[in-house]
Every structure is written in structure tokens, then in C-alpha cells.
Design a protein around this motif. Sequence first.
Motif, mmCIF file in Angstrom:
data_model
loop_
_atom_site.group_PDB
_atom_site.id
_atom_site.type_symbol
_atom_site.label_atom_id
_atom_site.label_comp_id
_atom_site.label_asym_id
_atom_site.label_seq_id
_atom_site.Cartn_x
_atom_site.Cartn_y
_atom_site.Cartn_z
ATOM 1 N N MET A 63 0.842 -1.185 0.000
ATOM 2 C CA MET A 63 0.000 0.000 0.000
ATOM 3 C C MET A 63 0.889 1.250 0.000
ATOM 4 O O MET A 63 1.930 1.270 0.621
ATOM 5 N N ALA A 64 0.447 2.286 -0.667
ATOM 6 C CA ALA A 64 1.238 3.508 -0.826
ATOM 7 C C ALA A 64 1.256 4.355 0.439
ATOM 8 O O ALA A 64 0.251 4.460 1.145
ATOM 9 N N ILE A 65 2.396 4.948 0.689
ATOM 10 C CA ILE A 65 2.566 5.871 1.810
ATOM 11 C C ILE A 65 2.238 7.270 1.303
ATOM 12 O O ILE A 65 2.823 7.727 0.312
ATOM 13 N N GLN A 66 1.316 7.945 1.973
ATOM 14 C CA GLN A 66 0.920 9.295 1.598
ATOM 15 C C GLN A 66 1.490 10.290 2.612
ATOM 16 O O GLN A 66 1.410 10.055 3.817
ATOM 17 N N ILE A 67 2.038 11.393 2.111
ATOM 18 C CA ILE A 67 2.534 12.482 2.955
ATOM 19 C C ILE A 67 1.721 13.717 2.599
ATOM 20 O O ILE A 67 1.638 14.092 1.429
ATOM 21 N N ALA A 68 1.115 14.337 3.599
ATOM 22 C CA ALA A 68 0.301 15.529 3.341
ATOM 23 C C ALA A 68 0.219 16.375 4.601
ATOM 24 O O ALA A 68 0.352 15.873 5.716
ATOM 25 N N ARG A 69 -0.022 17.649 4.390
ATOM 26 C CA ARG A 69 -0.280 18.531 5.522
ATOM 27 C C ARG A 69 -1.647 18.188 6.087
ATOM 28 O O ARG A 69 -2.596 17.937 5.338
ATOM 29 N N ALA A 70 -1.754 18.164 7.403
ATOM 30 C CA ALA A 70 -3.029 17.843 8.050
ATOM 31 C C ALA A 70 -4.075 18.875 7.652
ATOM 32 O O ALA A 70 -3.819 20.073 7.699
ATOM 33 N N ALA A 71 -5.210 18.399 7.271
ATOM 34 C CA ALA A 71 -6.305 19.284 6.880
ATOM 35 C C ALA A 71 -7.022 19.782 8.129
ATOM 36 O O ALA A 71 -6.883 19.211 9.218
ATOM 37 N N GLY A 72 -7.788 20.839 7.961
ATOM 38 C CA GLY A 72 -8.519 21.431 9.067
ATOM 39 C C GLY A 72 -9.503 20.480 9.729
ATOM 40 O O GLY A 72 -9.896 20.670 10.871
ATOM 41 N N ASN A 73 -9.901 19.428 9.012
ATOM 42 C CA ASN A 73 -10.849 18.475 9.576
ATOM 43 C C ASN A 73 -10.162 17.291 10.259
ATOM 44 O O ASN A 73 -10.836 16.362 10.700
ATOM 45 N N PHE A 74 -8.832 17.319 10.367
ATOM 46 C CA PHE A 74 -8.133 16.239 11.065
ATOM 47 C C PHE A 74 -8.607 16.206 12.514
ATOM 48 O O PHE A 74 -8.689 17.233 13.175
ATOM 49 N N ALA A 75 -8.913 15.005 13.007
ATOM 50 C CA ALA A 75 -9.456 14.910 14.362
ATOM 51 C C ALA A 75 -8.901 13.732 15.168
ATOM 52 O O ALA A 75 -9.324 13.521 16.290
ATOM 53 N N ASP A 76 -7.967 12.979 14.607
ATOM 54 C CA ASP A 76 -7.460 11.801 15.312
ATOM 55 C C ASP A 76 -6.331 12.175 16.267
ATOM 56 O O ASP A 76 -5.194 11.721 16.146
ATOM 57 N N TRP A 77 -6.663 13.028 17.241
ATOM 58 C CA TRP A 77 -5.648 13.487 18.184
ATOM 59 C C TRP A 77 -5.142 12.339 19.055
ATOM 60 O O TRP A 77 -3.955 12.283 19.382
ATOM 61 N N ALA A 78 -6.016 11.403 19.390
ATOM 62 C CA ALA A 78 -5.599 10.245 20.192
ATOM 63 C C ALA A 78 -4.602 9.396 19.401
ATOM 64 O O ALA A 78 -3.589 8.938 19.946
ATOM 65 N N GLY A 79 -4.859 9.193 18.126
ATOM 66 C CA GLY A 79 -3.933 8.429 17.284
ATOM 67 C C GLY A 79 -2.598 9.128 17.128
ATOM 68 O O GLY A 79 -1.536 8.497 17.158
ATOM 69 N N LEU A 80 -2.639 10.452 16.974
ATOM 70 C CA LEU A 80 -1.404 11.222 16.839
ATOM 71 C C LEU A 80 -0.593 11.188 18.132
ATOM 72 O O LEU A 80 0.623 10.996 18.112
ATOM 73 N N LEU A 81 -1.266 11.342 19.251
ATOM 74 C CA LEU A 81 -0.576 11.292 20.540
ATOM 75 C C LEU A 81 0.033 9.908 20.773
ATOM 76 O O LEU A 81 1.174 9.788 21.219
ATOM 77 N N ARG A 82 -0.697 8.864 20.431
ATOM 78 C CA ARG A 82 -0.188 7.495 20.557
ATOM 79 C C ARG A 82 1.042 7.295 19.668
ATOM 80 O O ARG A 82 2.047 6.730 20.090
ATOM 81 N N LEU A 83 0.973 7.784 18.433
ATOM 82 C CA LEU A 83 2.104 7.702 17.506
ATOM 83 C C LEU A 83 3.342 8.359 18.112
ATOM 84 O O LEU A 83 4.435 7.785 18.106
ATOM 85 N N LEU A 84 3.184 9.559 18.638
ATOM 86 C CA LEU A 84 4.315 10.280 19.218
ATOM 87 C C LEU A 84 4.887 9.532 20.418
ATOM 88 O O LEU A 84 6.101 9.338 20.518
ATOM 89 N N LYS A 85 4.027 9.090 21.309
ATOM 90 C CA LYS A 85 4.515 8.408 22.514
ATOM 91 C C LYS A 85 5.193 7.087 22.170
ATOM 92 O O LYS A 85 6.246 6.763 22.732
ATOM 93 N N GLU A 86 4.631 6.327 21.239
ATOM 94 C CA GLU A 86 5.255 5.065 20.827
ATOM 95 C C GLU A 86 6.593 5.320 20.134
ATOM 96 O O GLU A 86 7.565 4.603 20.367
ATOM 97 N N SER A 87 6.641 6.324 19.283
ATOM 98 C CA SER A 87 7.858 6.601 18.522
ATOM 99 C C SER A 87 8.991 7.139 19.390
ATOM 100 O O SER A 87 10.154 6.915 19.090
#
Length: 163
Positions: free
Chosen positions: A1-25
Motif C-alpha cells: 500500500m502507498a505511503i501518503q505524505i500531506a499537511r493535516a487538513a482542518g478536519n483532522f481529528a485523530d488526536w488520540a492516534g497522533l498522541l499514541r504515535l508520538l509516545k510510541e515513537s
Amino acid sequence: MAIQIARAAGNFADWAGLLRLLKESFAFMEERIDPPSSVHELTLSSIAAKAQAEALFLATVGYQLVGCVFARQQGDSLYVGKLAVLADWQGKGIGRRLMRAAEEHARGARLPYLELDARIELVENHKAFSAMGFVRTAERAHAGYDRPTFITMRKQLTRSKPP
């Protein structure tokens, strides 16, 4: 599957997923750095506020969030921070692609430099950033420390040639 890189749009709402990503990384550095990472201070609301104040670039595979980097103007530079890629996705060029997105953002803002800080103990990060064209410009200490705790690195961006 392709990896997509993009600036987060104004409707981005997965703050829990982002926080988990940061803490795991950032978990790998726990036993290696002093003082502890500021990632521990992040909350769902603080990360959402950070994304409002800064540019947030995301790496996704389908609907899975696999990487991120934040960027903000700081003087004549675009300061990049909280570069994170999940362990299972490292080594696939995602970090480089996120940094390239930040570079394009800096160019669009007519900023001649990218700048970042890296913990003094994480020499493998110093090498990785050096390979991306960053050079060490300073050693600094967190408040209360009498020894260097991080280095500042800077990359000069080349100007685009006119058509």
C-alpha cells in the motif's frame, strides 16, 4: 500500500492516534535521555492546539497514521520538531519524505533554513539528520542542567532556479 505524505487538513481529528504515535515513537529514548522528553507533557488538547499554531505533516498508509512532523517559523528558519515514525515503518524513507514536505513548506514561506534540535545522547539521530544535509550549529542545555543536553542543527535550503 502507498505511503501518503500531506499537511493535516482542518478536519483532522485523530488526536488520540497522533498522541499514541508520538509516545510510541519516542519510547525508545526513555532510558537514554536526560531530561525526559517533552512528549510526556502532551495531551489531546495541547497537541490539537500545537497543530493549530504550527504546520503538521502526516504520513499515512490507507487510514493508518504512521508518521508526523510539526513545523513553525522561528526567525529566519522553519523549525521542525516531533518528527516521529512508528517502529514498524522506519527504514522506508518516511522520515525523509516528511522532512521534504517541511522543506517545501519553508520554501513556500521564503525561509532559507530548516532548523531542529536533537538530544545529545541520540547520536544516530545526528547522523541521520547530517545525511539529510543538516549541520550542527550549537550545543545547548535544558534549564537546570550544567552540561549540553541537545544540539541544534540547521540546513540551508537551495533556491529554486527560475524557469
